[in-house]
Design a protein around this motif. Structure first.
Motif, PDB file in Angstrom:
ATOM      1  N   ARG A  47      -0.130   8.017 -11.833  1.00 41.09           N
ATOM      2  CA  ARG A  47      -1.484   7.714 -11.352  1.00 41.09           C
ATOM      3  C   ARG A  47      -1.532   6.500 -10.403  1.00 41.09           C
ATOM      4  O   ARG A  47      -2.569   5.866 -10.251  1.00 41.09           O
ATOM      5  CB  ARG A  47      -2.459   7.495 -12.527  1.00 41.09           C
ATOM      6  CG  ARG A  47      -2.558   8.696 -13.447  1.00 41.09           C
ATOM      7  CD  ARG A  47      -3.523   8.447 -14.585  1.00 41.09           C
ATOM      8  NE  ARG A  47      -3.558   9.578 -15.493  1.00 41.09           N
ATOM      9  CZ  ARG A  47      -4.327  10.654 -15.355  1.00 41.09           C
ATOM     10  NH1 ARG A  47      -5.126  10.761 -14.315  1.00 41.09           N
ATOM     11  NH2 ARG A  47      -4.291  11.632 -16.240  1.00 41.09           N
ATOM     12  N   LEU A 107      -3.116  19.766  -4.236  1.00 38.89           N
ATOM     13  CA  LEU A 107      -2.995  20.395  -5.555  1.00 38.89           C
ATOM     14  C   LEU A 107      -3.721  21.735  -5.603  1.00 38.89           C
ATOM     15  O   LEU A 107      -3.340  22.631  -6.362  1.00 38.89           O
ATOM     16  CB  LEU A 107      -3.542  19.457  -6.631  1.00 38.89           C
ATOM     17  CG  LEU A 107      -2.769  18.158  -6.833  1.00 38.89           C
ATOM     18  CD1 LEU A 107      -3.462  17.279  -7.869  1.00 38.89           C
ATOM     19  CD2 LEU A 107      -1.341  18.420  -7.250  1.00 38.89           C
ATOM     20  N   GLY A 108      -4.759  21.884  -4.782  1.00 41.09           N
ATOM     21  CA  GLY A 108      -5.514  23.127  -4.780  1.00 41.09           C
ATOM     22  C   GLY A 108      -4.903  24.236  -3.957  1.00 41.09           C
ATOM     23  O   GLY A 108      -5.357  25.381  -4.011  1.00 41.09           O
ATOM     24  N   SER A 109      -3.871  23.913  -3.197  1.00 38.69           N
ATOM     25  CA  SER A 109      -3.306  24.905  -2.277  1.00 38.69           C
ATOM     26  C   SER A 109      -1.850  25.247  -2.562  1.00 38.69           C
ATOM     27  O   SER A 109      -1.202  25.901  -1.753  1.00 38.69           O
ATOM     28  CB  SER A 109      -3.429  24.397  -0.830  1.00 38.69           C
ATOM     29  OG  SER A 109      -2.673  23.195  -0.664  1.00 38.69           O
ATOM     30  N   ASN A 157      -4.327  14.684   1.725  1.00 41.35           N
ATOM     31  CA  ASN A 157      -5.385  14.733   0.723  1.00 41.35           C
ATOM     32  C   ASN A 157      -4.808  15.335  -0.550  1.00 41.35           C
ATOM     33  O   ASN A 157      -4.368  16.497  -0.557  1.00 41.35           O
ATOM     34  CB  ASN A 157      -6.552  15.585   1.242  1.00 41.35           C
ATOM     35  CG  ASN A 157      -7.729  15.624   0.277  1.00 41.35           C
ATOM     36  OD1 ASN A 157      -7.584  15.956  -0.893  1.00 41.35           O
ATOM     37  ND2 ASN A 157      -8.901  15.282   0.785  1.00 41.35           N
ATOM     38  N   LEU A 158      -4.796  14.565  -1.629  1.00 40.91           N
ATOM     39  CA  LEU A 158      -4.148  15.033  -2.863  1.00 40.91           C
ATOM     40  C   LEU A 158      -4.922  16.169  -3.517  1.00 40.91           C
ATOM     41  O   LEU A 158      -4.331  17.043  -4.163  1.00 40.91           O
ATOM     42  CB  LEU A 158      -3.979  13.869  -3.841  1.00 40.91           C
ATOM     43  CG  LEU A 158      -3.080  12.725  -3.364  1.00 40.91           C
ATOM     44  CD1 LEU A 158      -2.901  11.697  -4.468  1.00 40.91           C
ATOM     45  CD2 LEU A 158      -1.730  13.237  -2.902  1.00 40.91           C
ATOM     46  N   GLU A 159      -6.231  16.185  -3.372  1.00 39.26           N
ATOM     47  CA  GLU A 159      -7.014  17.262  -3.976  1.00 39.26           C
ATOM     48  C   GLU A 159      -6.719  18.604  -3.300  1.00 39.26           C
ATOM     49  O   GLU A 159      -6.520  19.618  -3.968  1.00 39.26           O
ATOM     50  CB  GLU A 159      -8.505  16.929  -3.915  1.00 39.26           C
ATOM     51  CG  GLU A 159      -8.896  15.790  -4.844  1.00 39.26           C
ATOM     52  CD  GLU A 159     -10.409  15.610  -4.925  1.00 39.26           C
ATOM     53  OE1 GLU A 159     -11.145  16.451  -4.362  1.00 39.26           O
ATOM     54  OE2 GLU A 159     -10.844  14.634  -5.561  1.00 39.26           O
ATOM     55  N   THR A 160      -6.707  18.598  -1.962  1.00 43.06           N
ATOM     56  CA  THR A 160      -6.400  19.860  -1.286  1.00 43.06           C
ATOM     57  C   THR A 160      -4.934  20.235  -1.461  1.00 43.06           C
ATOM     58  O   THR A 160      -4.598  21.422  -1.494  1.00 43.06           O
ATOM     59  CB  THR A 160      -6.742  19.771   0.213  1.00 43.06           C
ATOM     60  OG1 THR A 160      -6.039  18.676   0.798  1.00 43.06           O
ATOM     61  CG2 THR A 160      -8.229  19.579   0.417  1.00 43.06           C
ATOM     62  N   TYR A 162       2.952  10.761   3.229  1.00 43.97           N
ATOM     63  CA  TYR A 162       1.703  10.372   2.559  1.00 43.97           C
ATOM     64  C   TYR A 162       1.596   8.852   2.506  1.00 43.97           C
ATOM     65  O   TYR A 162       0.543   8.279   2.806  1.00 43.97           O
ATOM     66  CB  TYR A 162       1.676  10.967   1.150  1.00 43.97           C
ATOM     67  CG  TYR A 162       0.570  10.436   0.275  1.00 43.97           C
ATOM     68  CD1 TYR A 162      -0.723  10.928   0.378  1.00 43.97           C
ATOM     69  CD2 TYR A 162       0.825   9.427  -0.652  1.00 43.97           C
ATOM     70  CE1 TYR A 162      -1.745  10.434  -0.421  1.00 43.97           C
ATOM     71  CE2 TYR A 162      -0.186   8.924  -1.457  1.00 43.97           C
ATOM     72  CZ  TYR A 162      -1.467   9.433  -1.345  1.00 43.97           C
ATOM     73  OH  TYR A 162      -2.465   8.932  -2.131  1.00 43.97           O
TER      74      TYR A 162
END
Length: 287
Positions: free
Chosen positions: A208, A275-277, A270-273, A246
């Motif tokens: 984290r 992990l989402g992709s 972007n860490l959210e995109t 990054y």
């Protein structure tokens, strides 16, 4: 660790409190452990076989750098050995254990023999919270004053960040270090928290902490280089691939006063995109 399969008794053969096992050498026929290599800043060899230890002492006279036994004859009397300095190509030898003689077979990149390249020196840098960061520094050949590290005048610095982040910078030759140093740059690579090879405490310290303490470690290393007179604080670049890319974007976004420029190679922005992709076969890894 040796495990007795009858009673499951475990015996620790070798360990090192500050680094993980990098490699193990076995007898080619009996498979008995002969030697174990650890690596913190530099290779550390530990031996189960006294004769193998004596052979390594002979092989280390070939020159500075990492020694590895690449293969062995069935009777273990002949080895193919690599000797890898930090400032040039790897040399391969045929080693006769009876006579303790090494004969050069070939050099992997002979064109580099003609070049005077920068050494890549290991060092330890303290983070702001006391973590020792294993790092590697290259200076241009005409600026390298030896192990005391500081050049005559501060240099433009490239902070080269490894990917992963669950990986590490190793001791030895690095083409990017050599190339950038040949162009007049100081080059610094830092094993920030989250890097592997130094025990789970260091790995878990990165949990984290993307763009947090992992980035603080990089900033602390830059501050050290400026403080030591190695880097010109107005001419510092950050570069890297994957996680290193990054980190480059993080450096330019959140600490723009530290870096004059950056080179992001395939870094996620972007860490959210990210992990989402990820593709389906990465899904178990997300845990």
């Amino acid at each position: 660790v040796a495990i007795d399969l009858k009673n499951r008794k475990r015996t620790v053969l070798f360990d090192d409190a500050r680094s993980d096992v990098l490699g193990v050498q076995y007898h080619p026929k009996t498979h008995a452990v002969q030697a174990v290599t650890f690596e913190r800043a530099e290779p550390l060899y530990k031996f189960a076989d006294k004769q193998v230890e004596a052979d390594y002492a002979v092989l280390q006279k070939l020159g500075e750098g990492r020694i590895e036994v690449e293969s062995a004859s069935r009777d273990d009397k002949r080895w193919v050995v690599s000797q890898s300095p930090t400032d040039g190509p790897t040399r391969y030898y045929r080693y006769d254990r009876d006579t303790q003689k090494a004969s050069l077979l070939f050099v992997d990149r002979p064109a580099l023999l003609e070049k005077k390249l920068a050494k890549r020196r290991p060092l330890l840098i303290k983070s702001r919270d006391g973590l020792e960061l294993v790092s590697y520094l290259s200076l241009p050949v005409d600026s390298d004053a030896g192990s005391n590290r500081a050049p005559k005048a501060p240099l433009p610095l490239v902070l080269k960040v490894h990917g992963g982040p669950w990986a590490r910078d190793h001791y030895g030759y690095d083409a990017n270090h050599a190339w950038l140093a040949s162009r007049g740059y100081a080059v610094l690579s830092v094993n920030y928290r989250g890097s592997t090879g130094f025990g789970k405490k260091v790995v878990n310290a990165g949990d984290r902490q993307w763009a947090g303490k992992m980035h603080d470690d990089l900033i602390d290393a830059v501050a050290w280089a400026v403080r030591e007179g190695i880097a010109d604080k107005e001419r510092i670049a950050i570069m890297g691939g994957s996680y290193g890319g990054y980190a480059t974007l993080v450096g330019l976004t959140f600490t723009p006063d530290t870096f004059a420029c950056g080179v992001d190679v395939v870094g996620p922005s972007n860490l959210e995109t990210l992990l989402g992709s990820v593709p389906p076969y990465w899904k178990p890894f997300l845990e």
